[in-house]
Design an enzyme around this catalytic site. Structure first.
Site, mmCIF file in Angstrom:
data_model
loop_
_atom_site.group_PDB
_atom_site.id
_atom_site.type_symbol
_atom_site.label_atom_id
_atom_site.label_comp_id
_atom_site.label_asym_id
_atom_site.label_seq_id
_atom_site.Cartn_x
_atom_site.Cartn_y
_atom_site.Cartn_z
ATOM 1 C CB THR A 89 -1.049 0.014 1.140
ATOM 2 O OG1 THR A 89 -0.432 -0.464 2.331
ATOM 3 C CG2 THR A 89 -2.253 -0.834 0.798
ATOM 4 C CB ILE A 111 -7.858 -2.062 -22.337
ATOM 5 C CG1 ILE A 111 -8.917 -1.136 -21.710
ATOM 6 C CG2 ILE A 111 -8.513 -3.297 -22.917
ATOM 7 C CD1 ILE A 111 -8.444 0.249 -21.449
ATOM 8 C CB SER A 122 -13.655 9.967 -29.179
ATOM 9 O OG SER A 122 -14.848 9.615 -29.840
ATOM 10 N NE ARG A 232 0.116 -7.227 -20.298
ATOM 11 C CZ ARG A 232 -0.621 -8.098 -20.962
ATOM 12 N NH1 ARG A 232 -0.084 -8.849 -21.900
ATOM 13 N NH2 ARG A 232 -1.907 -8.255 -20.682
HETATM 14 C C1 LIG Z 1 1.857 -13.334 -21.192
HETATM 15 C C2 LIG Z 1 0.379 -13.069 -21.038
HETATM 16 C C3 LIG Z 1 -0.531 -13.835 -21.743
HETATM 17 C C4 LIG Z 1 -1.917 -13.593 -21.604
HETATM 18 N N1 LIG Z 1 -2.815 -14.341 -22.338
HETATM 19 C C5 LIG Z 1 -4.147 -14.087 -22.231
HETATM 20 C C6 LIG Z 1 -5.111 -14.842 -23.000
HETATM 21 O O1 LIG Z 1 -4.765 -15.730 -23.754
HETATM 22 N N2 LIG Z 1 -6.432 -14.521 -22.887
HETATM 23 C C7 LIG Z 1 -6.871 -13.553 -22.031
HETATM 24 O O2 LIG Z 1 -8.076 -13.313 -21.950
HETATM 25 N N3 LIG Z 1 -5.981 -12.827 -21.297
HETATM 26 C C8 LIG Z 1 -4.656 -13.068 -21.375
HETATM 27 N N4 LIG Z 1 -3.762 -12.319 -20.639
HETATM 28 C C9 LIG Z 1 -4.280 -11.264 -19.753
HETATM 29 C C10 LIG Z 1 -4.259 -11.702 -18.283
HETATM 30 O O3 LIG Z 1 -5.097 -12.827 -18.071
HETATM 31 C C11 LIG Z 1 -4.741 -10.540 -17.384
HETATM 32 O O4 LIG Z 1 -6.059 -10.207 -17.719
HETATM 33 C C12 LIG Z 1 -3.869 -9.304 -17.545
HETATM 34 O O5 LIG Z 1 -2.509 -9.627 -17.493
HETATM 35 C C13 LIG Z 1 -4.199 -8.297 -16.422
HETATM 36 O O6 LIG Z 1 -3.718 -8.828 -15.210
HETATM 37 P P1 LIG Z 1 -4.391 -8.471 -13.821
HETATM 38 O O7 LIG Z 1 -5.835 -8.850 -13.813
HETATM 39 O O8 LIG Z 1 -3.535 -9.072 -12.754
HETATM 40 O O9 LIG Z 1 -4.189 -6.878 -13.805
HETATM 41 P P2 LIG Z 1 -5.133 -5.718 -13.289
HETATM 42 O O10 LIG Z 1 -6.447 -5.736 -13.977
HETATM 43 O O11 LIG Z 1 -4.306 -4.468 -13.385
HETATM 44 O O12 LIG Z 1 -5.368 -6.034 -11.803
HETATM 45 C C14 LIG Z 1 -4.302 -5.950 -10.840
HETATM 46 C C15 LIG Z 1 -4.695 -6.814 -9.678
HETATM 47 O O13 LIG Z 1 -5.863 -6.248 -9.069
HETATM 48 C C16 LIG Z 1 -6.737 -7.293 -8.659
HETATM 49 N N5 LIG Z 1 -8.003 -7.158 -9.389
HETATM 50 C C17 LIG Z 1 -8.294 -6.263 -10.366
HETATM 51 N N6 LIG Z 1 -9.555 -6.395 -10.766
HETATM 52 C C18 LIG Z 1 -10.085 -7.403 -10.042
HETATM 53 C C19 LIG Z 1 -11.353 -8.043 -10.006
HETATM 54 N N7 LIG Z 1 -12.358 -7.644 -10.759
HETATM 55 N N8 LIG Z 1 -11.530 -9.055 -9.149
HETATM 56 C C20 LIG Z 1 -10.533 -9.465 -8.345
HETATM 57 N N9 LIG Z 1 -9.293 -8.922 -8.325
HETATM 58 C C21 LIG Z 1 -9.086 -7.887 -9.172
HETATM 59 C C22 LIG Z 1 -6.035 -8.594 -8.935
HETATM 60 O O14 LIG Z 1 -5.278 -8.976 -7.811
HETATM 61 C C23 LIG Z 1 -5.091 -8.238 -10.059
HETATM 62 O O15 LIG Z 1 -3.960 -9.096 -10.142
HETATM 63 C C24 LIG Z 1 -2.379 -12.560 -20.745
HETATM 64 C C25 LIG Z 1 -1.448 -11.800 -20.028
HETATM 65 C C26 LIG Z 1 -0.086 -12.041 -20.166
HETATM 66 C C27 LIG Z 1 0.891 -11.183 -19.400
#
Ligand SMILES: Cc1cc2nc3c(=O)[nH]c(=O)nc-3n(C[C@H](O)[C@H](O)[C@H](O)COP(=O)(O)OP(=O)(O)OC[C@H]3O[C@@H](n4cnc5c(N)ncnc54)[C@H](O)[C@@H]3O)c2cc1C
Length: 313
Positions: A89, A111, A122, A232
């Site tokens: 935090t 995104i 936009s 990333r």
């Molecule tokens: C190498 C790679 C391959 C990938 N391949 C695919 C694919 O094939 N198909 C696909 O759909 N996606 C894919 N992704 C996307 C991946 O599944 C995640 O959606 C993306 O990396 C965002 O990660 P995140 O949710 O941790 O990040 P953020 O959305 O930034 O969230 C950060 C953290 O906040 C928390 N958080 C945020 N929102 C919520 C919520 N609503 N509920 C609970 N906790 C939350 C979680 O702890 C999360 O880790 C890929 C990503 C990578 C890096």
């Protein structure tokens, strides 16, 4: 040129007046403010605004740990402690606002990181510029054999030439038809045919391909930014998003150098081992015989562990 004339003018105007503030500023980042860091063939990242610095992380942490001393070496140590122990935090106390120009197919990956605030250009309201991403020949790779999400060897010769031509031709044609549908001339936005209405911008844009560039303002706190960079800037991420993450890493290094250093040491270049992997490493250190068959790891996990640890079979 990745930034247009209007943006150049805006940067010049913003830099023509200096503001005085009692808020802490980071000299190295001030020098970078508004300036585009070029990425890919037409993209960029630029810092629009920021709040906080390493000291803000330390100050927030001391609310929970008590003031203690304020020596710089101890600030560094505290930040490293926070990073090591996932006390996240305090890092949320810093924020940064970036202006990013990126191909639409990369924006779709970007995104997915839901913890930022986004405001996108936009294309319902404005006409998209004729700017599309064409990979450099060195990045024109074949599908990987061993990883459905990855790249293999670089395409060569006629095949590489043909792919590049197709990408350019299709992108050019799509834009020509986009402007025709809008009934606008590419050069001065005048009407092509006075008798025609022209299709709405919000509909005509569907004809553009995913390599066209979009732009957005993206604001995120430092903790969530580090999470984004962890995923990333990693070698498993697609090259075209990794180069943006690499540019942002350089910004983070200037902005919060202690946090950057701790992040590199304890996150980016650290390794995460399963219980079974840890057991294997312990056996290796003790000089005991261990191989994939006796390890309890699948062949794939075994290979991943070897790669993580920099050990070759
Ligand atoms: C190498 C790679 C391959 C990938 N391949 C695919 C694919 O094939 N198909 C696909 O759909 N996606 C894919 N992704 C996307 C991946 O599944 C995640 O959606 C993306 O990396 C965002 O990660 P995140 O949710 O941790 O990040 P953020 O959305 O930034 O969230 C950060 C953290 O906040 C928390 N958080 C945020 N929102 C919520 C919520 N609503 N509920 C609970 N906790 C939350 C979680 O702890 C999360 O880790 C890929 C990503 C990578 C890096």
């Amino acid at each position: 040129m990745s930034i247009n004339q209007a943006q150049q003018k805006e940067i010049a105007e913003l830099k023509s007046t200096a503001n005085q503030t009692f808020r802490p500023v980071v000299k190295d980042l001030e020098e970078l403010l508004y300036e585009p860091i070029e990425v890919l063939d037409h993209g960029f990242v630029r810092v629009i605004d920021y709040m906080g610095d390493d000291a803000a992380v330390v100050q927030a942490a001391r609310v929970s740990y008590g003031r203690g001393t304020k020596q710089i070496s101890q600030d560094r140590g505290l930040i490293r402690y926070l990073m090591r122990h996932w006390h996240t935090t305090p890092f949320e106390m810093c924020e940064i606002k970036l202006h990013i120009k990126l191909p639409i197919f990369i924006a779709r990956q970007w995104i997915r990181h839901r913890t930022a605030n986004v405001n996108e250009y936009s294309a319902r309201y404005s006409i998209l510029d004729k700017e599309f991403y064409i990979p450099a020949a060195a990045n024109l790779a074949a599908q990987a054999d061993n990883n459905r999400q990855g790249r293999g060897d670089v395409l060569e010769g006629q095949e590489a030439h043909d792919v590049l031509e197709m990408l350019k031709e299709d992108s050019e044609r799509n834009y020509t038809n986009y402007m025709k549908m809008l009934n606008l001339n590419d050069t001065d936005d005048s009407k092509i045919d006075e008798s025609k209405q022209g299709l709405a911008r919000e509909l005509a844009r569907m004809n553009l391909s995913l390599n066209y560039y979009t732009q957005w303002y993206w604001k995120i706190d430092l903790n969530n930014l580090l999470h984004f960079l962890m995923l990333r800037a990693d070698s498993h991420a697609q090259y075209e998003i990794r180069v943006y993450a690499d540019a942002i890493l350089k910004i983070v290094e200037k902005w919060v150098p202690f946090t950057y250093e701790a992040f590199i040491d304890y996150r980016m270049h650290s390794v995460n081992l399963s219980k079974q992997m840890r057991d294997v490493i312990v056996k290796m250190i003790k000089g005991e015989e261990v191989n994939q068959a006796t390890s309890g790891l699948s062949a794939r996990e075994w290979d991943e562990m070897m790669t993580k640890m920099g050990i070759t079979n």
